[in-house]
Enzyme design. Structure first.
Site, PDB file in Angstrom:
ATOM      1  N   ASP A  24       0.835  -1.211   0.000  1.00 60.57           N
ATOM      2  CA  ASP A  24       0.000   0.000   0.000  1.00 60.57           C
ATOM      3  C   ASP A  24       0.872   1.265   0.000  1.00 60.57           C
ATOM      4  O   ASP A  24       1.978   1.259   0.543  1.00 60.57           O
ATOM      5  CB  ASP A  24      -0.912  -0.026   1.244  1.00 60.57           C
ATOM      6  N   ASN A  72     -10.834  -2.525  -5.677  1.00 61.51           N
ATOM      7  CA  ASN A  72     -10.039  -1.531  -6.413  1.00 61.51           C
ATOM      8  C   ASN A  72     -10.644  -1.154  -7.774  1.00 61.51           C
ATOM      9  O   ASN A  72     -10.233  -0.159  -8.389  1.00 61.51           O
ATOM     10  CB  ASN A  72      -8.588  -2.002  -6.594  1.00 61.51           C
TER      11      ASN A  72
END
Ligand code: IPE
Ligand code: IPE
Ligand code: MG
Length: 235
Positions: A24, A72
């Site tokens: 991330d 996502n």
């Protein structure tokens, strides 16, 4: 002092056979440099390759990376396309002589035929390798569990036990992760390995994924080896 070990001092044994990464912070890395988010993903892909190589050198048998989640898809198409493009070019240049078995975790059926075929051929071509690299792409922990139950139902299985579930997950070829690393100062699981993380150790760092290098990896490993794992018992 903690956290200043050299590569030669880092030793990994069977206690750490599987390490997983929630990669991330690519967007924030780019933002800091006034670059488009996709530049962060590109640099993130470089960090990924370096970390996988380093894990392999250290003798870690299974590495799992979270590359794209089922959530996502909510991102702008341009960004999603850039991430898919990076996966495509990565597959094209994979070195198949490294004794690494590639497994894609997630639902491939919604990806375009060209990419899906490439993913499946890479899985087939590396099937007999002894180390595993799981790439979670269009992966969600909940959808993985739902998929496992549907497979069990299709097989007519009743009286389901834990082993039935584990052996119907996308990760069926791997042991549960010993260590899950998440970068970029977020302390949440974001739908990753929900079943498999039951007794994983967690390591969180502020470092953004594109900056996660071998030194950062050693810190995570050193932290792992300082933990006392009880698995519910007394030691
Ligand atoms: C992780 O980086 C990569 C993916 C989720 C595909 P992000 O893109 O989430 O980066 P931040 O969290 O916005 O910084
Ligand atoms: C998790 O990161 C997914 C990947 C690293 C692929 P996100 O950036 O998507 O997670 P949230 O939305 O911050 O929880
Ligand atoms: Mg993020």
């Amino acid at each position: 002092m903690l956290f200043h070990k050299k590569a030669s001092e880092i030793k990994v044994d069977d206690r750490l056979s599987h390490i997983a990464f929630i990669m991330d912070g690519n967007g924030r890395w780019a933002k800091k440099r006034s670059l488009p988010r996709k530049a962060g993903h590109k640099q993130g892909a470089v960090a990924f390759e370096n970390v996988v190589r380093e894990c392999n050198k250290l003798g870690i048998k299974t590495v799992t990376v979270y590359a794209f989640s089922t959530e996502n898809w909510k991102r702008p198409k341009e960004e999603v396309d850039a991430i898919i493009g990076l996966l495509n070019s990565y597959i094209d240049k994979v070195d198949k002589s490294k004794d690494i078995r590639f497994i894609f975790l997630g639902n491939k059926s919604v990806l375009d035929d060209g990419l899906r075929n490439k993913m499946e051929s890479l899985e087939r071509e590396t099937l007999n390798c002894s180390n595993i690299l799981n790439i979670a792409f269009n992966y969600g922990g909940r959808s993985e569990i739902v998929n496992a139950f549907n497979e069990l139902a299709r097989e007519g299985k009743t009286d389901i036990d834990e082993n039935d579930i584990s052996t119907h997950l996308y990760t069926r070829a791997s042991k549960d992760p010993d260590l899950i690393v998440r970068t970029a100062n977020e302390c949440r699981i974001s739908n990753f390995l929900l079943w498999q993380c039951a007794y994983s150790e967690f390591y969180f760092t502020d470092t953004l994924w594109p900056d996660f290098d071998k030194k950062e990896l050693y810190k995570a490993i050193e932290s792992f080896y300082s933990r006392k794992r009880n698995f519910g018992g007394i030691k």
